[in-house]
Scaffold this active site. Structure first.
Site, mmCIF file in Angstrom:
data_model
loop_
_atom_site.group_PDB
_atom_site.id
_atom_site.type_symbol
_atom_site.label_atom_id
_atom_site.label_comp_id
_atom_site.label_asym_id
_atom_site.label_seq_id
_atom_site.Cartn_x
_atom_site.Cartn_y
_atom_site.Cartn_z
ATOM 1 N N GLU A 91 4.443 -24.032 8.936
ATOM 2 C CA GLU A 91 4.555 -22.586 9.144
ATOM 3 C C GLU A 91 5.999 -22.115 9.210
ATOM 4 O O GLU A 91 6.356 -21.102 8.612
ATOM 5 C CB GLU A 91 3.837 -22.153 10.438
ATOM 6 C CG GLU A 91 3.993 -20.661 10.676
ATOM 7 C CD GLU A 91 3.381 -20.156 11.973
ATOM 8 O OE1 GLU A 91 2.938 -20.964 12.804
ATOM 9 O OE2 GLU A 91 3.354 -18.924 12.147
ATOM 10 N N ASP A 137 0.973 -26.852 11.558
ATOM 11 C CA ASP A 137 1.350 -25.791 12.475
ATOM 12 C C ASP A 137 1.957 -26.444 13.718
ATOM 13 O O ASP A 137 1.270 -27.091 14.502
ATOM 14 C CB ASP A 137 0.140 -24.933 12.853
ATOM 15 C CG ASP A 137 0.572 -23.644 13.537
ATOM 16 O OD1 ASP A 137 1.656 -23.639 14.152
ATOM 17 O OD2 ASP A 137 -0.177 -22.663 13.445
ATOM 18 N N ILE A 144 3.289 -25.294 16.533
ATOM 19 C CA ILE A 144 2.638 -24.797 17.760
ATOM 20 C C ILE A 144 1.641 -23.735 17.319
ATOM 21 O O ILE A 144 2.045 -22.700 16.777
ATOM 22 C CB ILE A 144 3.610 -24.137 18.768
ATOM 23 C CG1 ILE A 144 4.738 -25.076 19.191
ATOM 24 C CG2 ILE A 144 2.841 -23.661 20.002
ATOM 25 C CD1 ILE A 144 5.736 -24.441 20.195
ATOM 26 N N ASP A 145 0.365 -23.982 17.515
ATOM 27 C CA ASP A 145 -0.625 -22.946 17.241
ATOM 28 C C ASP A 145 -0.971 -22.300 18.571
ATOM 29 O O ASP A 145 -1.579 -22.939 19.443
ATOM 30 C CB ASP A 145 -1.869 -23.527 16.570
ATOM 31 C CG ASP A 145 -2.808 -22.405 16.136
ATOM 32 O OD1 ASP A 145 -2.346 -21.501 15.424
ATOM 33 O OD2 ASP A 145 -3.981 -22.421 16.544
ATOM 34 N N THR A 161 1.660 -19.760 19.829
ATOM 35 C CA THR A 161 3.022 -19.541 20.340
ATOM 36 C C THR A 161 3.047 -18.481 21.437
ATOM 37 O O THR A 161 3.778 -18.613 22.418
ATOM 38 C CB THR A 161 3.962 -19.138 19.183
ATOM 39 O OG1 THR A 161 3.996 -20.219 18.252
ATOM 40 C CG2 THR A 161 5.371 -18.856 19.668
ATOM 41 N N ASP A 214 -3.182 -22.920 10.140
ATOM 42 C CA ASP A 214 -4.020 -22.675 11.319
ATOM 43 C C ASP A 214 -5.348 -23.432 11.222
ATOM 44 O O ASP A 214 -5.933 -23.797 12.245
ATOM 45 C CB ASP A 214 -4.372 -21.185 11.447
ATOM 46 C CG ASP A 214 -3.148 -20.286 11.529
ATOM 47 O OD1 ASP A 214 -2.268 -20.572 12.356
ATOM 48 O OD2 ASP A 214 -3.089 -19.304 10.762
#
Ligand code: 2AM
Ligand code: CA
Ligand code: CA
Ligand code: CA
Length: 276
Positions: A73, A100, A102-103, A105, A228
Site C-alpha cells: 500500500e 498491507d 498496517i490494516d 491505521t 486489504d
C-alpha cells in the site's frame, strides 16, 4: 498446487515470519509514533510505522525471493485510480506479494486495539498464501491454497448460521463520501433490522479473518484495495466460506466491493445489498 519451497524456505514460512516481525514492532509503536500525515483526504492516515512495516516486509521478502514482484500500500500513490493502475502494472507478474503493512491505521493511531498486518502471495493472479496477523491478541491466521486455513495451527471453519436473523455481520465505512458511503449507509439501514447485529472494527483484513474463524457470519465493504483483501480472501475460502464481489462473482485481486460470508448466508446477503 504443491507447496513451493525455494532454498529451504517455504513461501508461507516467509510470509509468517514477515507478519510476526512487523506486528511485534508495530505493537511497540502504539502511542509512540512520531509522524502522522494525511494522504488523500483528512481520513486517509499514514505514519512512519506504516512505512517502516512495509519496508521491513519488502526487504525480507525480496531477500528470500529476489525475482518476485511486490505490491504494498505505501509504495503506491494515494487514491483509487493509482491503486488500480499499480495492480494492473503487475498483471503479467508470476509471483506477486500483496501487502498491507498496517490494516487499520486509524485504529493504530487512536490506540484502538484492532489492526493487522496482511500479507498475500499470488501466482499468476491467484492468491496461494494468505497471512493476517493481529499483534494485540497475538493471533496468526494462515491459509495455503488447497491446504486449508489455520489460526495458530488450529484448523479454522466458518460459522454455521444459515439465516440473516442469526447472523453477526461486519462492515466498514468507505472513505469516498460522495458515492460509496451513502450506498453503504443504505445497506446498513436495510440489513440492521434483519440481522443479529452489525460491527465495524476498522480492519478489513481482520474482519475477513474473523469470518474465516467463525466469529463473524459475514462481512461487506465498498471501495477496498487488493492489499486489504488478498490474504483474507484465501483465509475465508480455505475455511469453507465464500468471497465475491457485490454481484456475487468470485473474488479476484481487482475486487473493490466485497462480500465474504460463511457461504450459507451468501446469496441472502448479496440479494439484500443488490436491493439498495
Ligand atoms: P488502512 O487502515 O490500511 O488504510 C476500514 O474500513 C478499511 O478501509 C481498512 O481496511 C482501511 O485500511 C481502509 N481504508 C481506510 N482509509 C481508506 C481510504 N482513504 N481509501 C480506501 N481504503 C481505506
Ligand atoms: Ca491506508
Ligand atoms: Ca488497508
Ligand atoms: Ca494500510
Amino acid at each position: 498446487y504443491n507447496r513451493p519451497v525455494i532454498g529451504g524456505k517455504s513461501f508461507t514460512a516467509v510470509a509468517i515470519n514477515c507478519a510476526s516481525k512487523a506486528g511485534e514492532w508495530i505493537k511497540t509503536k502504539i502511542g509512540n509514533y512520531t509522524s502522522l500525515s494525511l494522504k488523500y483526504s483528512p481520513t486517509d492516515l499514514v505514519t512512519e510505522v506504516d512505512k517502516g512495516s512495509e519496508m521491513m516486509i519488502r526487504n525480507l521478502v525480496l531477500t528470500h525471493f529476489p525475482h518476485h514482484s511486490f505490491l504494498g500500500e505505501e509504495g503506491v500513490e494515494p487514491g483509487p485510480e493509482a491503486s488500480a493502475k499499480a495492480l494492473n502494472s503487475f498483471r503479467d507478474a508470476e509471483y506477486l506479494w500483496v501487502v498491507d503493512p498496517i490494516d487499520g491505521t486509524t485504529n493504530f493511531v487512536h490506540g484502538f486495539p484492532f489492526f493487522s498486518v496482511s500479507i498475500a502471495l499470488s501466482y499468476r493472479g491467484e492468491v496461494i498464501v494468505g497471512v493476517v496477523y493481529d499483534p494485540m491478541r497475538d493471533e496468526l491466521f494462515v491459509a495455503e491454497k488447497g491446504k486449508g486455513a489455520y489460526v495458530h495451527g488450529k484448523p479454522m471453519r466458518t460459522s454455521t448460521e444459515s439465516t440473516l436473523s442469526e447472523s453477526l455481520l461486519a462492515t466498514g465505512f468507505p472513505a469516498d463520501q460522495k458515492v460509496a458511503l451513502p450506498l453503504n449507509m443504505k445497506g446498513l439501514q436495510a440489513l440492521a433490522p434483519q440481522v443479529r447485529n452489525i460491527r465495524s472494527g476498522g480492519s478489513a483484513a481482520l474482519h475477513m479473518a474473523y469470518v474465516a474463524c467463525g466469529r463473524l457470519t459475514g462481512f461487506w465493504e465498498i471501495g477496498l484495495n487488493s492489499w486489504d483483501l488478498a490474504a483474507g480472501s484465501l483465509l475465508v475460502s480455505e475455511s469453507g466460506g465464500r468471497v465475491t464481489d457485490y454481484k456475487g462473482d468470485p473474488y479476484n485481486l481487482g475486487v473493490r466491493n466485497v462480500i465474504a460470508t460463511n457461504g450459507a448466508i451468501h446469496e441472502q446477503l448479496v440479494d439484500e445489498l443488490a436491493k439498495v
